[in-house]
Design an enzyme around this catalytic site. Structure first.
Site, PDB file in Angstrom:
ATOM      1  CD  GLU A 134      -3.555  -6.831   3.833  1.00  0.00           C
ATOM      2  OE1 GLU A 134      -2.826  -5.629   3.665  1.00  0.00           O
ATOM      3  OE2 GLU A 134      -3.423  -7.618   2.671  1.00  0.00           O
ATOM      4  CD  GLU A 179      -2.868  -1.375   2.266  1.00  0.00           C
ATOM      5  OE1 GLU A 179      -4.182  -1.192   2.064  1.00  0.00           O
ATOM      6  OE2 GLU A 179      -2.286  -1.938   3.385  1.00  0.00           O
TER       7      GLU A 179
END
Length: 698
Positions: free
Chosen positions: A159, A139
């Site tokens: 995740e 990210e």
């Protein structure tokens, strides 16, 4: 340069720009400028072998970005000074035990502001990525204008394995850059991809070698590097109807893997993208609330617990593996696969058997396995070269570890040991892969019983991570230490268990599978029994599992455990013996309870109007596992309740989102669990009687 920065990747030094000053004002970062006025920001998290993003790291990151803005640099290069890779994601420690979504959202909002700050810098920014770039690390990279991957880098959003979806802007930035069928699939599965694949998807702009980094950086900063641009489908997905169609397809794919009730994260991600995918700003905002809501779910908290259980079991392995050469005796399903796994992990392995056919079969299976899990053809070839067929058993004399995986017959194993022991080198370890014979019985004929341990692998070896490391009273503690380190070195998770019938995992699984047979005896549809276990969250039902394991093996283990535990176990129905006698052994013979085609059980759907799964059915199957785990703790077979939960998850696939059989009982409430066992005992017999260990269990 300091030694950390000089650390080679393979034999290459990381190109980290100008040498940083010794007295950096920052704790986790080093900031320098090169002759072109370009700022080089090196991420080097203090006191850690890998970079992770914690609250204090993000706070400092923001301060560094502010300093770069005031300096008016010509550009910014972000790199990791750790050999292990770029950034391994968020610091999961900060997620443990949180229960207030508002607090999580506040923390996530602060972290978002830092990544937004990076994206908004009014200067060219480039991330140079080696090694792992996962989750929050990816990210951060996505907020840079350009991404340069070093050959061998790995990218992914894991995740979902923690019951979450990306939470630092990844859901918005990744789907805006890369075709949503590809970007969503990566986030929904948690898979990683290599640098070449990342380039073909448009996630990175170029792939280069370490020695070309300086030139690649200049090209990126001064506009000579062609940047990846979103393709047609990515742009089309900004229209709601297109997202609606794609989201529907994604939901039906997700449903094949897991239910929304047990695993809400994939569905939350699809909802988020379908609703807000047309506006980056709206999606970035909505991502924070969605992430915070997921973080406090029992699923996420239990999966985070499982993440730490794995770390704890890895630590238990210790380091300093001394085993370089392994000799495996018995090239059947287990022995052959253990040999293949060890050779795939870089060890030299000789594989012996009485006949050449099983060895040939094992090598063929090894080639298939390597084809799936090893990326480079040359590495596949090297792994196969390390797996040496050894009909004459010549590898014994050079082996640091000998693993015996012959059929479960005491006399046969003792005969094998009698031939082996005189040929073993002095420091070698003798290990048995027995799943049922106590080591006390095996050691009686040995001259050096202190060097005998159990290394009990689970089938399939390449998928189940657990290895039970079995000890007996006469063991040399150093041998056990070496055995644990070996298990860690082959990328497996060890559980220390005392030798006792069934050890931990088989002893806990047997009542689950035998109870299913009793239910069959009561004329319950086998598909309904499997559905009950799957509804609880088991990866497959006990009937299908019995077929997978082999009904002959189930029968042997059941008989062996009944001789020790008697009526604590369900009786074995006579028809099961008949089935085994007829050769209907399950998957390996093509027919057991189910007919098997291409490695899959053929199951017709349950009739719409027939009986349905009840809570009592689930309790009959599931609670005896928790009961046995408490008994094993009370008896000192294992000494750590967390490791018990880890073992059942990594050795049997016990519903990970429940956190393990002991954690399930704790969550349900010990009193409630004991009361449910008593009710079952009154109705179905003493095998359900709660173990006395519940009295002290917390």
């Amino acid at each position: 340069m300091d030694s950390k920065i000089m650390t080679a990747l393979g034999d290459r030094v990381l190109a980290l720009g100008p040498q940083p000053a010794a007295d950096s004002p920052y704790h986790h970062f080093k900031l320098t400028r090169d002759a072109d006025g370009v700022a080089w920001l090196l991420f080097d998290r203090a006191d850690a072998s890998a970079n992770t993003l914690s609250s204090d790291v993000m706070e400092e990151f923001d301060a560094v970005l502010a300093a770069i803005e005031t300096e008016r640099s010509a550009g910014l290069v972000i790199r990791s000074a750790k050999p292990s890779g770029f950034i391994a994601g968020a610091d999961v420690n900060e997620f443990r035990g949180v229960s207030d979504p508002a607090m999580v959202e506040t923390r996530i909002r602060a972290a978002h502001a830092v990544v937004d700050h990076l994206e908004a810098l009014r200067l060219p920014t480039v991330a140079v990525i080696h090694g792992f770039c996962l989750g929050g690390g990816l990210e951060v990279a996505l907020a840079c204008q350009s991404r340069i991957a070093i050959d061998g880098a790995r990218f992914g959003f894991p995740e979902v394995m923690l019951g979450l979806h990306p939470g630092l802007g990844g859901t918005a930035r990744f789907t805006a850059l890369v075709n949503p069928t590809q970007s969503m699939a990566l986030m929904l599965t948690g898979r990683t991809i290599d640098a070449r694949r990342a380039k073909s998807l448009g996630l990175v702009d170029t792939v280069t070698q370490e020695r070309h980094v300086q030139n690649a950086v200049k090209d990126a900063l001064f506009g000579r590097l062609k940047r990846a641009r979103p393709g047609f489908l990515t742009r089309a997905a900004y229209f709601g109807p297109v997202r609606g169609l794609l989201a529907k397809r994604m939901r039906s794919e997700a449903a094949k893997a897991a239910s929304r009730e047990h695993y809400p994260a994939p569905y939350a991600l699809i909802d988020l993208w379908e609703t807000h995918g047309g506006s980056k700003a709206a999606m970035l905002r909505a991502e924070q609330a969605s992430f915070a809501k997921l973080m406090v779910t029992p699923t996420a908290q239990n999966l985070i617990r499982v993440f730490f259980l794995r770390e704890q079991m890895k630590k238990a392995a210790g380091s300093g593996n001394t085993v370089k050469q392994v000799h495996v005796i018995g090239a059947g399903a287990m022995g052959g696969d253990i040999a293949a796994w060890c050779a795939g992990q870089g060890l030299r392995v000789s594989l012996a058997d009485m006949k050449p056919e099983p060895i040939a079969g094992a090598v063929k299976r090894a080639a298939e396995l390597y084809g799936k899990i090893i990326r480079k053809p040359t590495d596949v070839r090297d792994a196969l070269d390390r797996l040496i067929p050894d009909m004459d058993g010549e590898g014994v004399g050079n082996a640091d570890l000998i693993i015996e995986a012959v059929p479960e017959k005491l006399e046969l194993k003792q005969k094998v040991y009698a031939g082996l022991e005189p040929k073993m080198k002095p420091g070698a370890i003798l290990a048995t892969n027995t799943s049922s014979i106590p080591l006390q019985d095996l050691r009686t004929t040995l001259a050096r019983p202190e060097r005998l341990v159990g290394l009990h692998f689970f089938n399939p070896v390449s998928r189940l991570q657990l290895v039970e490391v079995v000890n007996h009273d006469g063991n040399d503690p150093q041998v056990l230490k070496e055995a644990l380190a070996f298990v860690g070195a082959i990328d497996r998770l060890p559980l220390s268990v005392k030798s006792s019938p069934g050890f931990l995992v088989n002893r806990a699984l047997t009542p689950y599978m035998l109870e299913a047979m009793v239910m069959l005896d009561e004329k319950t549809d086998q598909r309904l029994i499997d559905a009950a276990a799957e509804q609880f969250g088991m990866p497959m039902g006990p009937i299908e599992l019995a077929d997978q394991v082999g009904l002959d093996i189930c029968l042997d283990v059941g008989d062996m455990l009944r001789t020790r535990f008697g009526d604590l176990l369900p009786p074995t129905p006579a028809w099961l013996r008949d089935k085994v006698a007829k050769g209907e052994l399950g998957r390996k013979t093509g027919k057991g309870f189910y007919v098997w085609k291409d490695g899959k059980a053929e199951k017709a759907p349950l009739p719409e109007t027939g009986p349905r799964v009840t809570d009592q059915m689930i309790d009959r199957l599931i609670l005896p596992m928790s009961n046995v785990c408490v008994a094993a703790l009370r008896e000192g077979i294992v000494d750590d309740p967390d490791a018990v939960d880890g073992a059942m998850i990594f050795g049997t696939g016990y519903a990970p989102f429940r956190g393990g059989p002991l954690n399930y009982a704790r969550t349900r409430g010990v009193e409630n669990t004991v009361a449910a066992l008593r009710t079952l005992a009154e109705r179905f017999g003493g095998r359900f009687a709660p173990d006395p260990g519940w009295n002290n269990f917390k």
